[in-house]
Enzyme design. Structure first.
Site, PDB file in Angstrom:
ATOM      1  N   ASP A  26      10.730  66.719 121.264  1.00 52.43           N
ATOM      2  CA  ASP A  26      12.131  67.415 121.292  1.00 52.43           C
ATOM      3  C   ASP A  26      11.920  68.504 119.934  1.00 52.43           C
ATOM      4  OD1 ASP A  26      15.213  66.654 122.499  1.00 52.43           O
ATOM      5  OD2 ASP A  26      14.899  68.063 120.495  1.00 52.43           O
ATOM      6  N   ILE A  27      12.589  69.679 120.092  1.00 55.63           N
ATOM      7  CA  ILE A  27      12.466  70.487 118.965  1.00 55.63           C
ATOM      8  C   ILE A  27      13.551  70.288 117.772  1.00 55.63           C
ATOM      9  CG2 ILE A  27      14.339  72.173 119.916  1.00 55.63           C
ATOM     10  CD1 ILE A  27      12.379  74.323 119.472  1.00 55.63           C
ATOM     11  N   ASN A  82      21.333  62.555 129.179  1.00 54.09           N
ATOM     12  CA  ASN A  82      22.728  62.811 129.464  1.00 54.09           C
ATOM     13  C   ASN A  82      23.097  63.626 130.523  1.00 54.09           C
ATOM     14  OD1 ASN A  82      23.044  61.882 126.335  1.00 54.09           O
ATOM     15  ND2 ASN A  82      22.055  63.558 125.744  1.00 54.09           N
ATOM     16  N   GLN A  89      25.150  66.702 127.772  1.00 54.50           N
ATOM     17  CA  GLN A  89      23.858  67.468 128.357  1.00 54.50           C
ATOM     18  C   GLN A  89      23.822  68.869 127.798  1.00 54.50           C
ATOM     19  OE1 GLN A  89      23.494  67.162 132.610  1.00 54.50           O
ATOM     20  NE2 GLN A  89      21.570  68.328 132.700  1.00 54.50           N
ATOM     21  N   SER A  90      22.877  69.460 127.332  1.00 53.00           N
ATOM     22  CA  SER A  90      22.900  71.005 127.068  1.00 53.00           C
ATOM     23  C   SER A  90      21.921  71.847 127.698  1.00 53.00           C
ATOM     24  CB  SER A  90      22.833  70.992 125.480  1.00 53.00           C
ATOM     25  OG  SER A  90      21.263  70.461 124.997  1.00 53.00           O
ATOM     26  N   HIS A  95      16.068  65.545 132.446  1.00 49.33           N
ATOM     27  CA  HIS A  95      15.063  65.107 131.537  1.00 49.33           C
ATOM     28  C   HIS A  95      15.978  63.703 130.928  1.00 49.33           C
ATOM     29  CE1 HIS A  95      18.229  67.629 129.518  1.00 49.33           C
ATOM     30  NE2 HIS A  95      18.090  66.714 128.305  1.00 49.33           N
ATOM     31  N   HIS A  97      15.511  61.417 127.409  1.00 54.40           N
ATOM     32  CA  HIS A  97      15.247  61.245 125.914  1.00 54.40           C
ATOM     33  C   HIS A  97      14.436  59.940 125.827  1.00 54.40           C
ATOM     34  CE1 HIS A  97      17.743  64.629 124.664  1.00 54.40           C
ATOM     35  NE2 HIS A  97      18.254  64.305 125.730  1.00 54.40           N
TER      36      HIS A  97
HETATM   37  P1  AMP Z   1      20.431  67.401 126.254  1.00 56.58           P
HETATM   38  O1  AMP Z   1      21.481  67.848 125.206  1.00 56.58           O
HETATM   39  O2  AMP Z   1      20.358  66.046 126.690  1.00 56.58           O
HETATM   40  O3  AMP Z   1      20.504  68.464 127.581  1.00 56.58           O
HETATM   41  O4  AMP Z   1      18.989  67.476 125.607  1.00 56.58           O
HETATM   42  C1  AMP Z   1      18.260  68.625 125.595  1.00 56.58           C
HETATM   43  C2  AMP Z   1      17.197  68.528 124.496  1.00 56.58           C
HETATM   44  O5  AMP Z   1      16.309  69.521 124.372  1.00 56.58           O
HETATM   45  C3  AMP Z   1      18.147  68.628 122.975  1.00 56.58           C
HETATM   46  O6  AMP Z   1      17.636  67.441 122.327  1.00 56.58           O
HETATM   47  C4  AMP Z   1      17.268  69.887 122.298  1.00 56.58           C
HETATM   48  O7  AMP Z   1      16.882  69.777 120.967  1.00 56.58           O
HETATM   49  C5  AMP Z   1      15.837  69.965 123.397  1.00 56.58           C
HETATM   50  N1  AMP Z   1      15.249  71.371 123.319  1.00 56.58           N
HETATM   51  C6  AMP Z   1      15.933  72.351 123.647  1.00 56.58           C
HETATM   52  N2  AMP Z   1      15.305  73.332 123.451  1.00 56.58           N
HETATM   53  C7  AMP Z   1      14.008  72.955 123.261  1.00 56.58           C
HETATM   54  C8  AMP Z   1      12.342  73.181 123.181  1.00 56.58           C
HETATM   55  N3  AMP Z   1      12.287  74.609 123.380  1.00 56.58           N
HETATM   56  N4  AMP Z   1      11.656  72.514 123.015  1.00 56.58           N
HETATM   57  C9  AMP Z   1      11.726  71.122 122.801  1.00 56.58           C
HETATM   58  N5  AMP Z   1      12.963  70.651 122.847  1.00 56.58           N
HETATM   59  C10 AMP Z   1      14.210  71.602 123.124  1.00 56.58           C
END
Ligand code: AMP
Length: 109
Positions: A26-27, A82, A89-90, A95, A97
């Site tokens: 995760d970034i 999420n 969820q963003s 996916h 975590h």
């Molecule tokens: P969610 O909020 O459950 O949808 O998780 C999305 C996750 O993706 C978040 O924890 C972000 O930090 C992660 N994320 C977003 N863009 C990237 C990326 N380019 N590489 C790795 N992780 C990312």
């Protein structure tokens, strides 16, 4: 966007890959180990999966177990999905975590 990571058009730190699943760091890590386990099939969320996706979900959870062993999360780890905006969820691509390496509180925020 995760499709671009899975297809390697966007660079990421991929730590596991098979026919069904790709996993990368995760970034914005929320724990010492924070890995995203992503389906190669594009599904928007867990709620969008159907009975035909049961093997895929099993593959994703087994990837989590293998990664937890590799990262020596012997004292515990958490696997989180999420689903939907209210749950945080963003990114609209299925996916999990995988979180570990510190004591995780319950209930989550
Ligand atoms: P969610 O909020 O459950 O949808 O998780 C999305 C996750 O993706 C978040 O924890 C972000 O930090 C992660 N994320 C977003 N863009 C990237 C990326 N380019 N590489 C790795 N992780 C990312």
């Amino acid at each position: 966007m995760f499709c671009l990571i899975v297809s390697k058009e966007i660079k990421s730190d991929i730590v596991f890959e098979n026919e069904h699943v790709s996993a990368f760091k995760d970034i914005n890590p929320q724990a010492p180990v924070h890995i995203l386990i992503v389906s190669k099939k594009h599904l928007k969320s867990l709620a969008e999966t159907g009975p035909e996706d049961v093997p895929l979900l099993g593959e994703m959870q087994r990837a989590a177990v293998e990664l937890a062993a590799r990262y020596k999360l012997d004292d515990g780890f958490r696997l989180v999905v999420n689903n939907g905006r209210e749950a945080g969820q963003s990114v609209d691509h299925l996916h999990y975590h995988l979180l570990g390496g510190r004591r995780l509180k319950w209930p989550p925020g």
